[in-house]
Structure formats: C-alpha cells, structure tokens
Design a protein around this motif. Sequence first.
Motif, PDB file in Angstrom:
ATOM      1  N   GLY A  88       9.203   6.881  -1.639  1.00  0.00           N
ATOM      2  CA  GLY A  88       9.304   6.315  -2.979  1.00  0.00           C
ATOM      3  C   GLY A  88       8.952   4.842  -3.084  1.00  0.00           C
ATOM      4  N   LEU A  89       8.576   4.202  -1.984  1.00  0.00           N
ATOM      5  CA  LEU A  89       8.275   2.773  -1.979  1.00  0.00           C
ATOM      6  C   LEU A  89       6.961   2.474  -2.685  1.00  0.00           C
ATOM      7  N   ILE A  90       6.974   1.381  -3.444  1.00  0.00           N
ATOM      8  CA  ILE A  90       5.761   0.861  -4.070  1.00  0.00           C
ATOM      9  C   ILE A  90       5.591  -0.566  -3.555  1.00  0.00           C
ATOM     10  N   SER A  91       4.420  -0.881  -3.021  1.00  0.00           N
ATOM     11  CA  SER A  91       4.120  -2.244  -2.559  1.00  0.00           C
ATOM     12  C   SER A  91       3.446  -3.001  -3.682  1.00  0.00           C
ATOM     13  N   LEU A  92       3.855  -4.235  -3.857  1.00  0.00           N
ATOM     14  CA  LEU A  92       3.234  -5.065  -4.899  1.00  0.00           C
ATOM     15  C   LEU A  92       2.366  -6.126  -4.278  1.00  0.00           C
TER      16      LEU A  92
ATOM     17  N   GLN B 256       4.520   0.178   8.141  1.00  0.00           N
ATOM     18  CA  GLN B 256       5.885   0.654   8.367  1.00  0.00           C
ATOM     19  C   GLN B 256       6.578   0.913   7.031  1.00  0.00           C
ATOM     20  N   ALA B 257       6.378   0.027   6.069  1.00  0.00           N
ATOM     21  CA  ALA B 257       7.009   0.171   4.759  1.00  0.00           C
ATOM     22  C   ALA B 257       6.517   1.422   4.043  1.00  0.00           C
ATOM     23  N   ALA B 258       5.252   1.776   4.231  1.00  0.00           N
ATOM     24  CA  ALA B 258       4.676   2.941   3.563  1.00  0.00           C
ATOM     25  C   ALA B 258       5.376   4.234   3.947  1.00  0.00           C
ATOM     26  N   LYS B 259       6.111   4.231   5.038  1.00  0.00           N
ATOM     27  CA  LYS B 259       6.836   5.420   5.485  1.00  0.00           C
ATOM     28  C   LYS B 259       8.128   5.635   4.699  1.00  0.00           C
ATOM     29  N   ILE B 260       8.550   4.632   3.926  1.00  0.00           N
ATOM     30  CA  ILE B 260       9.787   4.722   3.151  1.00  0.00           C
ATOM     31  C   ILE B 260       9.490   5.516   1.880  1.00  0.00           C
TER      32      ILE B 260
ATOM     33  N   PRO C  90      13.381   3.196  -4.709  1.00  0.00           N
ATOM     34  CA  PRO C  90      14.486   3.851  -5.416  1.00  0.00           C
ATOM     35  C   PRO C  90      15.821   3.257  -4.950  1.00  0.00           C
ATOM     36  N   TYR C  91      16.788   3.202  -5.856  1.00  0.00           N
ATOM     37  CA  TYR C  91      18.116   2.684  -5.520  1.00  0.00           C
ATOM     38  C   TYR C  91      18.637   3.400  -4.274  1.00  0.00           C
ATOM     39  N   GLY C  92      19.168   2.632  -3.342  1.00  0.00           N
ATOM     40  CA  GLY C  92      19.698   3.188  -2.102  1.00  0.00           C
ATOM     41  C   GLY C  92      18.740   3.065  -0.927  1.00  0.00           C
ATOM     42  N   LYS C  93      17.476   2.760  -1.194  1.00  0.00           N
ATOM     43  CA  LYS C  93      16.482   2.636  -0.124  1.00  0.00           C
ATOM     44  C   LYS C  93      16.255   1.181   0.293  1.00  0.00           C
ATOM     45  N   GLU C  94      16.904   0.239  -0.389  1.00  0.00           N
ATOM     46  CA  GLU C  94      16.653  -1.179  -0.096  1.00  0.00           C
ATOM     47  C   GLU C  94      17.037  -1.565   1.329  1.00  0.00           C
ATOM     48  N   SER C  95      18.011  -0.877   1.919  1.00  0.00           N
ATOM     49  CA  SER C  95      18.389  -1.190   3.302  1.00  0.00           C
ATOM     50  C   SER C  95      17.275  -0.808   4.283  1.00  0.00           C
ATOM     51  N   GLU C  96      16.472   0.201   3.923  1.00  0.00           N
ATOM     52  CA  GLU C  96      15.350   0.583   4.786  1.00  0.00           C
ATOM     53  C   GLU C  96      14.287  -0.510   4.788  1.00  0.00           C
ATOM     54  N   VAL C  97      14.080  -1.140   3.636  1.00  0.00           N
ATOM     55  CA  VAL C  97      13.135  -2.260   3.571  1.00  0.00           C
ATOM     56  C   VAL C  97      13.706  -3.449   4.333  1.00  0.00           C
TER      57      VAL C  97
ATOM     58  N   MET D 139       0.805  -1.082   0.000  1.00  0.00           N
ATOM     59  CA  MET D 139       0.000   0.000   0.000  1.00  0.00           C
ATOM     60  C   MET D 139       0.909   1.221   0.000  1.00  0.00           C
ATOM     61  N   ASP D 140       0.882   1.929  -1.070  1.00  0.00           N
ATOM     62  CA  ASP D 140       1.755   3.081  -1.134  1.00  0.00           C
ATOM     63  C   ASP D 140       1.201   4.192  -0.252  1.00  0.00           C
ATOM     64  N   LYS D 141       1.540   5.423  -0.535  1.00  0.00           N
ATOM     65  CA  LYS D 141       1.193   6.522   0.358  1.00  0.00           C
ATOM     66  C   LYS D 141      -0.317   6.744   0.485  1.00  0.00           C
ATOM     67  N   LYS D 142      -1.101   6.208  -0.432  1.00  0.00           N
ATOM     68  CA  LYS D 142      -2.550   6.367  -0.341  1.00  0.00           C
ATOM     69  C   LYS D 142      -3.088   5.530   0.816  1.00  0.00           C
ATOM     70  N   GLU D 143      -4.217   5.959   1.346  1.00  0.00           N
ATOM     71  CA  GLU D 143      -4.890   5.166   2.376  1.00  0.00           C
ATOM     72  C   GLU D 143      -5.413   3.894   1.736  1.00  0.00           C
ATOM     73  N   PHE D 144      -5.446   2.835   2.497  1.00  0.00           N
ATOM     74  CA  PHE D 144      -6.055   1.615   1.985  1.00  0.00           C
ATOM     75  C   PHE D 144      -7.066   1.109   2.994  1.00  0.00           C
TER      76      PHE D 144
END
Length: 89
Positions: free
Chosen positions: A85-89, A79-83, A32-39, A1-6
């Motif tokens: 540029g993150l897109i959840s699949l 928690q992931a939605a706070k990163i 985005p490249y460089g954010k994978e450590s946050e995930v 769930m990206d930044k939109k409410e779900f």
Amino acid sequence: MDKKEFDKENFKEKLEASGEFPQLYMFKFIVPYGKESEVAALFPKHEITTKASSGGKYVSVTAQAMMQNADQIIKIYEQAAKIEGLISL
C-alpha cells in the motif's frame, strides 16, 4: 516508486545531477494507517515525522537521511516498495 517498475538508470542520473554526494535527502511516503512502523524501520538511525490524513486511513511519513550516493537512495526506495500500500512521493 510504487509497485510499478521504474527506470533505475534514469532516476540515478537525475539524483546524481541534483547535487554532490554525500547529501541530505528527504524521503516522503504515504502508507495505510498502521504501516508507518515498517517505513520507520528503513531509517533506524534517523528521525522521521508522521502525519495522519484527515480521514485517518493513511499516514504520511517523512525522513531525512544523509546519503552517500544515488545507489543508496535507490536501495531504500526498492526496500520501501515492498511495503503493501506504500506510495512514494
């Protein structure tokens, strides 16, 4: 769930209908490249796999984790939605 409410309740119902808990659940994200450590930080005790996009701007991140209930899965997505540029699949 990206930044939109779900619709948390609807998502929870679908998760609970998908099988018995505990269950091995696969999380997939694009960042985005460089954010994978946050995930990766969301899954400290689990192995994750990453794959860079052909252009190198993005990285897909896949993690499998044993989840005890639907609420635990939803918490990780929140928690992931706070990163940025993150897109959840």
